[in-house]
Design a protein around this motif. Structure first.
Motif, PDB file in Angstrom:
ATOM      1  N   ILE A 146      -3.389  -3.866 -14.896  1.00 23.72           N
ATOM      2  CA  ILE A 146      -2.689  -4.570 -13.816  1.00 23.72           C
ATOM      3  C   ILE A 146      -2.687  -3.708 -12.557  1.00 23.72           C
ATOM      4  O   ILE A 146      -2.896  -4.204 -11.447  1.00 23.72           O
ATOM      5  N   SER A 147      -2.493  -2.416 -12.720  1.00 24.31           N
ATOM      6  CA  SER A 147      -2.491  -1.506 -11.575  1.00 24.31           C
ATOM      7  C   SER A 147      -3.852  -1.466 -10.888  1.00 24.31           C
ATOM      8  O   SER A 147      -3.931  -1.419  -9.659  1.00 24.31           O
ATOM      9  N   VAL A 148      -4.919  -1.509 -11.659  1.00 29.02           N
ATOM     10  CA  VAL A 148      -6.266  -1.510 -11.078  1.00 29.02           C
ATOM     11  C   VAL A 148      -6.501  -2.802 -10.290  1.00 29.02           C
ATOM     12  O   VAL A 148      -7.009  -2.771  -9.161  1.00 29.02           O
ATOM     13  N   VAL A 149      -6.104  -3.933 -10.854  1.00 25.47           N
ATOM     14  CA  VAL A 149      -6.296  -5.218 -10.170  1.00 25.47           C
ATOM     15  C   VAL A 149      -5.461  -5.271  -8.891  1.00 25.47           C
ATOM     16  O   VAL A 149      -5.941  -5.699  -7.832  1.00 25.47           O
ATOM     17  N   SER A 162       0.829  -1.209   0.000  1.00 26.36           N
ATOM     18  CA  SER A 162       0.000   0.000   0.000  1.00 26.36           C
ATOM     19  C   SER A 162       0.860   1.254   0.000  1.00 26.36           C
ATOM     20  O   SER A 162       0.548   2.215  -0.712  1.00 26.36           O
ATOM     21  N   VAL A 163       1.939   1.254   0.747  1.00 21.13           N
ATOM     22  CA  VAL A 163       2.832   2.419   0.764  1.00 21.13           C
ATOM     23  C   VAL A 163       3.470   2.620  -0.609  1.00 21.13           C
ATOM     24  O   VAL A 163       3.502   3.731  -1.142  1.00 21.13           O
ATOM     25  N   LEU A 164       3.952   1.540  -1.222  1.00 15.55           N
ATOM     26  CA  LEU A 164       4.543   1.650  -2.560  1.00 15.55           C
ATOM     27  C   LEU A 164       3.526   2.102  -3.596  1.00 15.55           C
ATOM     28  O   LEU A 164       3.826   2.939  -4.452  1.00 15.55           O
ATOM     29  N   TYR A 165       2.323   1.559  -3.533  1.00 17.52           N
ATOM     30  CA  TYR A 165       1.265   1.916  -4.480  1.00 17.52           C
ATOM     31  C   TYR A 165       0.898   3.397  -4.345  1.00 17.52           C
ATOM     32  O   TYR A 165       0.744   4.101  -5.344  1.00 17.52           O
ATOM     33  N   LEU A 166       0.762   3.860  -3.113  1.00 16.16           N
ATOM     34  CA  LEU A 166       0.412   5.263  -2.893  1.00 16.16           C
ATOM     35  C   LEU A 166       1.520   6.189  -3.368  1.00 16.16           C
ATOM     36  O   LEU A 166       1.251   7.223  -4.005  1.00 16.16           O
ATOM     37  N   PHE A 167       2.774   5.856  -3.089  1.00 14.89           N
ATOM     38  CA  PHE A 167       3.883   6.692  -3.562  1.00 14.89           C
ATOM     39  C   PHE A 167       3.991   6.659  -5.093  1.00 14.89           C
ATOM     40  O   PHE A 167       4.248   7.690  -5.718  1.00 14.89           O
ATOM     41  N   LEU A 168       3.794   5.494  -5.690  1.00 10.92           N
ATOM     42  CA  LEU A 168       3.860   5.376  -7.150  1.00 10.92           C
ATOM     43  C   LEU A 168       2.809   6.253  -7.814  1.00 10.92           C
ATOM     44  O   LEU A 168       3.125   7.053  -8.700  1.00 10.92           O
ATOM     45  N   TRP A 169       1.571   6.144  -7.378  1.00  8.23           N
ATOM     46  CA  TRP A 169       0.511   6.906  -8.024  1.00  8.23           C
ATOM     47  C   TRP A 169       0.527   8.381  -7.648  1.00  8.23           C
ATOM     48  O   TRP A 169       0.070   9.220  -8.419  1.00  8.23           O
TER      49      TRP A 169
END
Length: 128
Positions: free
Chosen positions: A47-50, A8-15
């Motif tokens: 892939i990002s949505v899934v 979740s931390v990586l996903y939030l920083f990426l987006w």
């Protein structure tokens, strides 16, 4: 679980980097590269949505300790869910960085960056 916490931390920083590339892309060139990964390939966006939906479910049912067993990481889960909904409703290739949708994306980028930073710095805080 720690895996969903890290994802979740990586996903939030990426987006947050992808969404803030409209404003800071000229100063930090890696943000433009991040945005191009998702602009040019619909497969990467799917892939990002899934992955985002899986993170939301993981954060909802398996939060980091000492959180409650259900909805322990509520704010990061809601932020990831909002990012997933934004990705579905606003494709990056149709968003202009200076239009109305671009400003919404920039605000969402700031919010996701703040949530990811707080979630990274204080992992055991329960925010319900």
């Amino acid at each position: 679980m720690a895996q969903f916490y890290l994802l979740s931390v990586l996903y939030l920083f990426l987006w947050s980097g992808v969404l803030l590339s409209f404003r800071y892309g000229t100063k930090i060139l890696i943000l433009i590269n991040l945005r191009n990964i998702f602009e040019e390939s619909g497969r990467n966006r799917n892939i990002s949505v899934v992955v985002g939906v899986c993170i939301v479910l993981g954060l909802s049912f398996m939060p980091l300790d000492p959180g409650p067993s259900f909805l322990g990481d509520l704010i990061p889960a809601l932020t990831v869910l909002v990012l997933v909904i934004y990705q579905v409703l606003n494709p990056l290739d149709k968003v202009d960085g200076y239009s109305e949708d671009g400003s919404k994306g920039i605000i969402l980028g700031y919010i996701s960056f703040v949530v990811a930073s707080i979630h990274l710095l204080f992992p055991s805080i329960v925010l319900i």
